[in-house]
Motif scaffolding. Structure first.
Motif, PDB file in Angstrom:
ATOM      1  N   SER A  71       0.823  -1.213   0.000  1.00 18.49           N
ATOM      2  CA  SER A  71       0.000   0.000   0.000  1.00 18.49           C
ATOM      3  C   SER A  71       0.855   1.260   0.000  1.00 18.49           C
ATOM      4  O   SER A  71       0.418   2.310  -0.468  1.00 18.49           O
ATOM      5  CB  SER A  71      -0.967   0.001   1.193  1.00 18.49           C
ATOM      6  OG  SER A  71      -0.298  -0.305   2.380  1.00 18.49           O
ATOM      7  N   GLU A 106      -5.836  12.333  -3.573  1.00 20.43           N
ATOM      8  CA  GLU A 106      -5.767  11.396  -2.448  1.00 20.43           C
ATOM      9  C   GLU A 106      -4.740  11.871  -1.426  1.00 20.43           C
ATOM     10  O   GLU A 106      -4.930  11.712  -0.214  1.00 20.43           O
ATOM     11  CB  GLU A 106      -5.434   9.969  -2.900  1.00 20.43           C
ATOM     12  CG  GLU A 106      -5.385   9.014  -1.710  1.00 20.43           C
ATOM     13  CD  GLU A 106      -5.212   7.551  -2.092  1.00 20.43           C
ATOM     14  OE1 GLU A 106      -6.239   6.875  -2.252  1.00 20.43           O
ATOM     15  OE2 GLU A 106      -4.075   7.080  -2.239  1.00 20.43           O
ATOM     16  N   PHE A 109      -6.484  14.543   0.643  1.00 16.99           N
ATOM     17  CA  PHE A 109      -7.511  13.957   1.522  1.00 16.99           C
ATOM     18  C   PHE A 109      -6.842  13.164   2.657  1.00 16.99           C
ATOM     19  O   PHE A 109      -7.210  13.301   3.828  1.00 16.99           O
ATOM     20  CB  PHE A 109      -8.443  13.060   0.703  1.00 16.99           C
ATOM     21  CG  PHE A 109      -9.768  12.789   1.372  1.00 16.99           C
ATOM     22  CD1 PHE A 109     -10.846  13.632   1.150  1.00 16.99           C
ATOM     23  CD2 PHE A 109      -9.944  11.698   2.211  1.00 16.99           C
ATOM     24  CE1 PHE A 109     -12.081  13.388   1.767  1.00 16.99           C
ATOM     25  CE2 PHE A 109     -11.161  11.448   2.826  1.00 16.99           C
ATOM     26  CZ  PHE A 109     -12.236  12.300   2.600  1.00 16.99           C
ATOM     27  N   MET A 113      -7.138  13.939   6.633  1.00 15.21           N
ATOM     28  CA  MET A 113      -7.692  12.816   7.381  1.00 15.21           C
ATOM     29  C   MET A 113      -6.735  12.419   8.510  1.00 15.21           C
ATOM     30  O   MET A 113      -7.164  12.032   9.602  1.00 15.21           O
ATOM     31  CB  MET A 113      -7.881  11.648   6.394  1.00 15.21           C
ATOM     32  CG  MET A 113      -8.511  10.407   6.949  1.00 15.21           C
ATOM     33  SD  MET A 113      -8.875   9.283   5.540  1.00 15.21           S
ATOM     34  CE  MET A 113      -9.183   7.761   6.457  1.00 15.21           C
ATOM     35  N   LYS A 259       0.539   6.633   9.426  1.00 17.09           N
ATOM     36  CA  LYS A 259      -0.850   7.100   9.435  1.00 17.09           C
ATOM     37  C   LYS A 259      -1.298   7.513   8.031  1.00 17.09           C
ATOM     38  O   LYS A 259      -2.410   7.210   7.606  1.00 17.09           O
ATOM     39  CB  LYS A 259      -0.998   8.266  10.411  1.00 17.09           C
ATOM     40  CG  LYS A 259      -0.755   7.886  11.877  1.00 17.09           C
ATOM     41  CD  LYS A 259      -0.878   9.116  12.747  1.00 17.09           C
ATOM     42  CE  LYS A 259      -0.658   8.935  14.227  1.00 17.09           C
ATOM     43  NZ  LYS A 259      -0.179   7.726  14.778  1.00 17.09           N
ATOM     44  N   LYS A 261      -0.100   6.378   5.275  1.00 15.65           N
ATOM     45  CA  LYS A 261      -0.181   5.129   4.516  1.00 15.65           C
ATOM     46  C   LYS A 261      -1.503   4.416   4.805  1.00 15.65           C
ATOM     47  O   LYS A 261      -2.189   3.955   3.889  1.00 15.65           O
ATOM     48  CB  LYS A 261       0.993   4.236   4.910  1.00 15.65           C
ATOM     49  CG  LYS A 261       1.049   2.917   4.164  1.00 15.65           C
ATOM     50  CD  LYS A 261       2.199   2.062   4.679  1.00 15.65           C
ATOM     51  CE  LYS A 261       1.802   1.291   5.914  1.00 15.65           C
ATOM     52  NZ  LYS A 261       1.469  -0.108   5.698  1.00 15.65           N
ATOM     53  N   LEU A 262      -1.881   4.357   6.080  1.00 20.31           N
ATOM     54  CA  LEU A 262      -3.141   3.706   6.460  1.00 20.31           C
ATOM     55  C   LEU A 262      -4.347   4.432   5.855  1.00 20.31           C
ATOM     56  O   LEU A 262      -5.293   3.800   5.375  1.00 20.31           O
ATOM     57  CB  LEU A 262      -3.307   3.711   7.974  1.00 20.31           C
ATOM     58  CG  LEU A 262      -2.895   2.468   8.721  1.00 20.31           C
ATOM     59  CD1 LEU A 262      -3.271   2.598  10.180  1.00 20.31           C
ATOM     60  CD2 LEU A 262      -3.571   1.227   8.126  1.00 20.31           C
ATOM     61  N   ALA A 263      -4.314   5.767   5.900  1.00 15.72           N
ATOM     62  CA  ALA A 263      -5.429   6.535   5.345  1.00 15.72           C
ATOM     63  C   ALA A 263      -5.587   6.218   3.860  1.00 15.72           C
ATOM     64  O   ALA A 263      -6.686   5.939   3.380  1.00 15.72           O
ATOM     65  CB  ALA A 263      -5.193   8.031   5.562  1.00 15.72           C
ATOM     66  N   GLU A 265      -4.463   3.572   2.275  1.00 11.47           N
ATOM     67  CA  GLU A 265      -4.819   2.152   2.125  1.00 11.47           C
ATOM     68  C   GLU A 265      -6.317   1.948   2.337  1.00 11.47           C
ATOM     69  O   GLU A 265      -6.961   1.179   1.619  1.00 11.47           O
ATOM     70  CB  GLU A 265      -4.022   1.316   3.133  1.00 11.47           C
ATOM     71  CG  GLU A 265      -4.346  -0.173   3.061  1.00 11.47           C
ATOM     72  CD  GLU A 265      -3.500  -1.000   4.035  1.00 11.47           C
ATOM     73  OE1 GLU A 265      -2.312  -0.700   4.206  1.00 11.47           O
ATOM     74  OE2 GLU A 265      -4.043  -1.959   4.616  1.00 11.47           O
ATOM     75  N   GLU A 266      -6.876   2.659   3.304  1.00 13.99           N
ATOM     76  CA  GLU A 266      -8.300   2.497   3.602  1.00 13.99           C
ATOM     77  C   GLU A 266      -9.161   3.020   2.445  1.00 13.99           C
ATOM     78  O   GLU A 266     -10.259   2.534   2.209  1.00 13.99           O
ATOM     79  CB  GLU A 266      -8.619   3.240   4.906  1.00 13.99           C
ATOM     80  CG  GLU A 266      -9.737   2.646   5.706  1.00 13.99           C
ATOM     81  CD  GLU A 266      -9.504   1.191   6.076  1.00 13.99           C
ATOM     82  OE1 GLU A 266     -10.321   0.366   5.647  1.00 13.99           O
ATOM     83  OE2 GLU A 266      -8.528   0.861   6.767  1.00 13.99           O
ATOM     84  N   MET A 267      -8.650   4.028   1.746  1.00 12.38           N
ATOM     85  CA  MET A 267      -9.415   4.600   0.624  1.00 12.38           C
ATOM     86  C   MET A 267      -9.269   3.802  -0.663  1.00 12.38           C
ATOM     87  O   MET A 267     -10.231   3.622  -1.390  1.00 12.38           O
ATOM     88  CB  MET A 267      -8.961   6.039   0.382  1.00 12.38           C
ATOM     89  CG  MET A 267      -9.509   7.008   1.399  1.00 12.38           C
ATOM     90  SD  MET A 267      -9.135   8.696   0.916  1.00 12.38           S
ATOM     91  CE  MET A 267      -7.480   8.868   1.577  1.00 12.38           C
ATOM     92  N   THR A 268      -8.039   3.354  -0.972  1.00  9.37           N
ATOM     93  CA  THR A 268      -7.817   2.751  -2.304  1.00  9.37           C
ATOM     94  C   THR A 268      -6.976   1.470  -2.281  1.00  9.37           C
ATOM     95  O   THR A 268      -6.601   0.981  -3.339  1.00  9.37           O
ATOM     96  CB  THR A 268      -7.122   3.768  -3.248  1.00  9.37           C
ATOM     97  OG1 THR A 268      -6.026   4.358  -2.556  1.00  9.37           O
ATOM     98  CG2 THR A 268      -8.085   4.845  -3.699  1.00  9.37           C
ATOM     99  N   TYR A 269      -6.667   0.973  -1.095  1.00  7.61           N
ATOM    100  CA  TYR A 269      -5.887  -0.254  -0.914  1.00  7.61           C
ATOM    101  C   TYR A 269      -4.437  -0.146  -1.385  1.00  7.61           C
ATOM    102  O   TYR A 269      -3.530  -0.379  -0.615  1.00  7.61           O
ATOM    103  CB  TYR A 269      -6.576  -1.455  -1.576  1.00  7.61           C
ATOM    104  CG  TYR A 269      -6.156  -2.766  -0.951  1.00  7.61           C
ATOM    105  CD1 TYR A 269      -6.468  -3.041   0.375  1.00  7.61           C
ATOM    106  CD2 TYR A 269      -5.441  -3.714  -1.666  1.00  7.61           C
ATOM    107  CE1 TYR A 269      -6.060  -4.229   0.982  1.00  7.61           C
ATOM    108  CE2 TYR A 269      -5.027  -4.913  -1.074  1.00  7.61           C
ATOM    109  CZ  TYR A 269      -5.338  -5.163   0.249  1.00  7.61           C
ATOM    110  OH  TYR A 269      -4.931  -6.334   0.842  1.00  7.61           O
ATOM    111  N   CYS A 270      -4.211   0.192  -2.672  1.00  5.56           N
ATOM    112  CA  CYS A 270      -2.840   0.456  -3.122  1.00  5.56           C
ATOM    113  C   CYS A 270      -2.908   1.359  -4.347  1.00  5.56           C
ATOM    114  O   CYS A 270      -3.947   1.459  -4.987  1.00  5.56           O
ATOM    115  CB  CYS A 270      -2.083  -0.838  -3.437  1.00  5.56           C
ATOM    116  SG  CYS A 270      -2.623  -1.724  -4.916  1.00  5.56           S
ATOM    117  N   PRO A 271      -1.804   2.049  -4.678  1.00  5.95           N
ATOM    118  CA  PRO A 271      -1.836   2.888  -5.888  1.00  5.95           C
ATOM    119  C   PRO A 271      -1.775   2.001  -7.144  1.00  5.95           C
ATOM    120  O   PRO A 271      -1.299   0.873  -7.073  1.00  5.95           O
ATOM    121  CB  PRO A 271      -0.567   3.744  -5.771  1.00  5.95           C
ATOM    122  CG  PRO A 271       0.096   3.382  -4.473  1.00  5.95           C
ATOM    123  CD  PRO A 271      -0.498   2.114  -3.990  1.00  5.95           C
TER     124      PRO A 271
END
Lengths: 398, 398
Positions: A71, A106, A109, A113, A259, A261-263, A265-271
């Motif tokens: 991610s 992203e 955001f 976030m 943090k 990275k987690l945000a 990941e939660e939105m799009t899992y990975c680029p």
């Protein structure tokens, strides 16, 4: 109860999307529209790198080009970005401090976030990019504006900035090279802001989307001066020119990275993996600096043509010649008052898209943002001539 | 004050990411790892469509393949999706009711961002996909669990469901074909749930990521029974097999669509254009149904091999033969207790990745999820044999 979130009301359609929708309709009516609104490069990425990707698409039957990635992004891209920041900016950013993201949006955001709690204050410059306001308000932030003056070359007044800082100040957003003004923050100002951020302990959210599109002077990497207080947001939309592929990167201090990275990941899992492989190849290829030189020269000549046409067709317009980015922010207060109504009439009746100043500013309500990267020199001149015609026709009514 | 959001604490790294990280380390140590954990197809998308894209990458010098798209997605893809839903499911979904998204994960995040207010209750089945919990909690939702029984084929008991519904119930999440069980909701159950949603006025969040991967029976499109109460989340990760390209779609009632579109736009501006063009070409190409038939036959034979190996090597394991998706959910309670410790030991010492049941369930704490789409039949058998060896060696200690 079926129904909706109350906070979602803070989100509004990007104003450029409304212009886009009108333009699409006029296009269907076969009208010739001159696009002076989009922040989208007119030059595709280099053919050498596109050919490499085409070859892999046809020849590689593994999942290499199709599978999920970490991610935070693939390590070869994070290393290539780190090398690129060293080569172009002379700064040391460890690949572990870089998060590859699914586009600059992203990045914005994910950043707010990660840092905002309801009631936090965020300082925005005026004018500034309109994308920040809805995100900050969505997360419950309160916006304070620092007005900049065109006469003063949009330079940030550090004393005025100090007056806005309270114990609730969570962040200051800087965009340099700037959207919409094309202004570049100089080294001394960057240093002073960085010192203030460290002293008063707030975040600098540094939007560096246009860092490689510089026509005079050089980009200031503010991370250098306050590495623990800067989150830098970057994109590959402008260079190598893949806005629709959605890829960018952020970097910042080690405590923020997991943090962010987690945000993301939660939105799009990975680029997107295909964009990651493409940009890793681009950044490390021999064509990278050549392509950059080519687009800068091309966009500089378009900018010069736009400046010339503005002086010729709209002699009473006021602007600062942009030293970077893709835009000229033109104050038309000598001619018109309401830039929103003007932009709509200009599009409907004269077939030219621009972005009204009200989208960026509470001060420059009679300004428009002109993009000089989408159209050819000839059509940029034609577009500005049409703006002049529109003003002559509509002058009394706006 | 520099610092971080308090709500971000609700977000945790996807548990599969932790397994991925251990696997990456063992790979660097040159260990042979059998991947029975990933929900990632082992078959790349059809060469015919990849070749088309490769040609356009080399020959087209416009920004067509690189530029931004409308945030709702390009119209040709939304039309192709609408046709596909009609052809495969017999349902009518207007292209205006479809939002193209940057992967199923964005679909999940955008959906709860759109519907949830703090304190709202959301009903999740147990077992169910682990991706929902952190998102629901991030938006302040309260989770209630409806336990399903393996003996009963994981069938939803409507009377038990009714008992969980209160005036705070905002949504029920259904995953069918299911991750992790491979179960498919039958028509009568879907109809009964839809009636309940309309009667009690709550949302059905219908995760249909595996809708085209059906080995026996057929997929139930629940939207048909409650079009005003269903938000359906779909992905192109599994078919045509581009998980790393991040593309999917959601559809739902007309009042939800503008909000879902805005949520996605705020996160990623628009879905990746190259993936949109690719999937539009795929869905409308002659190879689409051929490719689907091919991957279904291939994955069915791998599933059958996994079932056979489980019966052979782990005769006391319990599972329901999956009729869809990519997974078998295997209860090992005859052999072990703690699936998390087992999965870690299995990976470290026996080189096999599986996902522990605890990630999906509070009930099935001794189960594991086995993926049968990544590895070949031979290696699936080898992996299950290694699981049996691990159990024999570790039995007393877990």
């Amino acid at each position: 109860m079926r129904g909706f979130s109350q906070s979602i009301a803070f989100l509004r359609e990007s104003p450029t999307r409304r212009i886009d929708a009108i333009r699409e309709r006029l296009k269907r009516e076969k009208r010739d529209i001159i696009n002076l609104s989009a922040g989208q490069p007119g030059i595709p990425p280099p053919i050498e790198v596109r050919s490499l990707l085409a070859k892999q698409l046809v020849e590689d039957n593994s999942m290499e080009l199709y599978g999920y990635t970490p991610s935070q992004g693939i390590i070869e891209l994070r290393e290539a970005v780190s090398e690129d920041l060293k080569r172009l900016g002379g700064i040391d950013v460890n690949p572990d401090n870089i998060v590859i993201i699914t586009g600059g949006q992203e990045g914005m955001f994910a950043t707010f976030m990660t840092i905002l709690n309801p009631g936090d204050e965020v300082i925005l410059l005026d004018p500034t990019y309109f994308g920040y306001k809805p995100i900050i308000e969505y997360f419950g932030g309160k916006i304070k504006r620092l007005g900049l003056s065109m006469e003063n070359g949009f330079k940030i007044d550090i004393e005025k900035l100090k007056e806005l800082i309270t114990d609730k100040t969570k962040a200051l957003v800087l965009v340099s090279p700037d959207n919409p003004t094309g202004n570049i923050i100089d080294r001394d100002t960057a240093k002073a802001i960085a010192d203030l951020a460290v002293d008063k302990d707030f975040w600098i959210v540094s939007d560096e989307a246009y860092r490689t599109l510089i026509y005079e002077g050089e980009h200031t990497y503010i991370y250098r001066y306050a590495p623990d207080h800067v989150i830098s947001i970057n994109t590959f939309s402008k260079d190598p020119g893949i806005p629709g592929w959605r890829l960018g990167f952020i970097y910042g201090p080690s405590d923020a990275i997991p943090k962010l990275k987690l945000a993301a990941e939660e939105m799009t899992y990975c680029p997107p993996v295909i964009a990651q492989k493409f940009v890793a190849a681009y950044l490390r290829s021999e064509v990278r600096l050549k392509h950059l030189k080519y687009i800068i020269e091309e966009y500089r000549s378009r900018r010069d043509a736009a400046v010339k046409a503005l002086r010729e067709y709209l002699p009473e317009s006021r602007f600062v010649v942009p030293r970077g980015s893709m835009f000229i922010f033109v104050d038309l207060s000598h001619y018109i008052r309401d830039s929103e109504r003007f932009a709509e009439a200009l599009l409907e009746r004269y077939g030219v898209t621009v972005i009204p100043g009200t989208y960026f500013s509470d001060i420059y309500r009679s300004a428009i943002r002109i993009s000089f990267v989408v159209e050819s020199i000839e059509r940029i001149r034609m577009g500005i001539e049409r703006i002049s015609n529109a003003i002559n026709d509509l002058r009394g009514s706006l």
